[in-house]
Motif scaffolding. Structure first.
Motif, PDB file in Angstrom:
ATOM      1  N   GLN A   1      21.932  29.897  29.834  1.00 24.42           N
ATOM      2  CA  GLN A   1      21.295  31.018  30.538  1.00 24.42           C
ATOM      3  C   GLN A   1      20.336  31.695  29.560  1.00 24.42           C
ATOM      4  OE1 GLN A   1      21.772  31.360  33.856  1.00 24.42           O
ATOM      5  NE2 GLN A   1      23.044  29.541  33.615  1.00 24.42           N
ATOM      6  N   TRP A   2      19.055  31.598  29.838  1.00 26.72           N
ATOM      7  CA  TRP A   2      18.057  32.013  28.861  1.00 26.72           C
ATOM      8  C   TRP A   2      17.186  33.180  29.332  1.00 26.72           C
ATOM      9  CZ3 TRP A   2      13.091  31.492  30.708  1.00 26.72           C
ATOM     10  CH2 TRP A   2      12.889  30.572  31.743  1.00 26.72           C
ATOM     11  N   THR A   3      16.651  33.889  28.325  1.00 24.04           N
ATOM     12  CA  THR A   3      15.605  34.889  28.562  1.00 24.04           C
ATOM     13  C   THR A   3      14.279  34.385  28.012  1.00 24.04           C
ATOM     14  OG1 THR A   3      16.148  36.042  26.507  1.00 24.04           O
ATOM     15  CG2 THR A   3      17.196  36.841  28.517  1.00 24.04           C
ATOM     16  N   ALA A   4      14.331  33.424  27.117  1.00 24.09           N
ATOM     17  CA  ALA A   4      13.141  32.758  26.588  1.00 24.09           C
ATOM     18  C   ALA A   4      13.491  31.296  26.385  1.00 24.09           C
ATOM     19  CB  ALA A   4      12.707  33.384  25.261  1.00 24.09           C
ATOM     20  N   ALA A   5      12.571  30.422  26.777  1.00 22.14           N
ATOM     21  CA  ALA A   5      12.814  28.980  26.635  1.00 22.14           C
ATOM     22  C   ALA A   5      11.500  28.285  26.317  1.00 22.14           C
ATOM     23  CB  ALA A   5      13.420  28.405  27.913  1.00 22.14           C
ATOM     24  N   GLY A   6      11.578  27.209  25.560  1.00 26.26           N
ATOM     25  CA  GLY A   6      10.390  26.431  25.220  1.00 26.26           C
ATOM     26  C   GLY A   6      10.780  25.011  24.870  1.00 26.26           C
ATOM     27  N   GLU A   7       9.753  24.180  24.709  1.00 25.89           N
ATOM     28  CA  GLU A   7      10.006  22.761  24.473  1.00 25.89           C
ATOM     29  C   GLU A   7       8.849  22.129  23.719  1.00 25.89           C
ATOM     30  OE1 GLU A   7      11.601  19.791  27.649  1.00 25.89           O
ATOM     31  OE2 GLU A   7       9.413  19.795  27.842  1.00 25.89           O
TER      32      GLU A   7
ATOM     33  N   PHE B   1      14.019  25.110  22.772  1.00 27.21           N
ATOM     34  CA  PHE B   1      14.226  26.418  22.142  1.00 27.21           C
ATOM     35  C   PHE B   1      14.740  27.394  23.185  1.00 27.21           C
ATOM     36  CE2 PHE B   1      10.601  24.358  20.140  1.00 27.21           C
ATOM     37  CZ  PHE B   1      10.902  24.448  18.791  1.00 27.21           C
ATOM     38  N   GLY B   2      15.514  28.369  22.753  1.00 27.36           N
ATOM     39  CA  GLY B   2      15.968  29.373  23.695  1.00 27.36           C
ATOM     40  C   GLY B   2      16.436  30.646  23.029  1.00 27.36           C
ATOM     41  N   ALA B   3      16.537  31.664  23.863  1.00 28.26           N
ATOM     42  CA  ALA B   3      17.207  32.913  23.531  1.00 28.26           C
ATOM     43  C   ALA B   3      18.094  33.186  24.738  1.00 28.26           C
ATOM     44  CB  ALA B   3      16.208  34.035  23.298  1.00 28.26           C
TER      45      ALA B   3
END
Length: 169
Positions: free
Chosen positions: A111-117, A164-166
């Motif tokens: 469960q993320w508030t920021a995600a990237g790849e 990537f995530g927060a």
């Protein structure tokens, strides 16, 4: 005649020792040394070293940021995308089923508030894929983003995905 009986016993003992499963699969910080076909400690150390020192991402100077922690859910999402790209012979951030990095990460249970790849294709080592990403402005900015707190990475063949995530609170 006595030595004749020792040989089979010695062979069995040597076979047992050679097949012993390695049980120490985490490094001193508790990170896996190897997961999802990647030397996790190696690439996470490369990422965190550049995050802690700052770097140049294309024309933009990126200041130092806090290190990333390994997250296995992000690693699973990364591996699944790499595997899908390899099995279906494509290379794209968008999955053939219409999935995005964010939806794949959520599907993995993160469960993320920021995600990237970041994705890469063709590299054969962690050092090569890291160099490719850090020398690409957009990929470098993902690595250096202060918004990300954790990462995962997975490889299938020579298809690589770094997620990537927060976490959402």
């Amino acid at each position: 005649m006595r030595y004749k009986n020792i040989l089979p016993v010695a062979f069995v003992m040597l076979s047992f020792i050679a097949c012993k499963k390695e049980t120490n699969n985490t490094d001193a910080s508790g990170r896996p040394e190897f997961a999802y076909n990647v030397k996790v400690s190696s690439i996470l150390d490369m990422v965190n070293q550049v995050r802690q020192s700052g770097c140049q991402c294309g024309p933009e100077s990126m200041p130092p940021v806090l290190p990333l922690a390994w997250n296995d859910l992000l690693g699973k999402a990364a591996y699944d995308h790499s595997k899908d790209m390899q099995e279906n012979s494509y290379f794209d951030h968008k999955g053939q089923n219409g999935s995005t990095a964010g939806s794949r990460i959520k599907l993995a249970g993160y469960q993320w508030t920021a995600a990237g790849e970041n994705i890469a294709w063709g590299q054969t080592t962690e050092q090569q894929v890291f160099n490719s990403w850090i020398n690409s402005s957009g990929h470098c900015k993902n690595i250096m983003s202060k918004h990300f707190k954790e990462m995962g990475i997975g490889r299938s063949g020579n298809y690589w995905t770094q997620t990537f995530g927060a976490r959402a609170n």
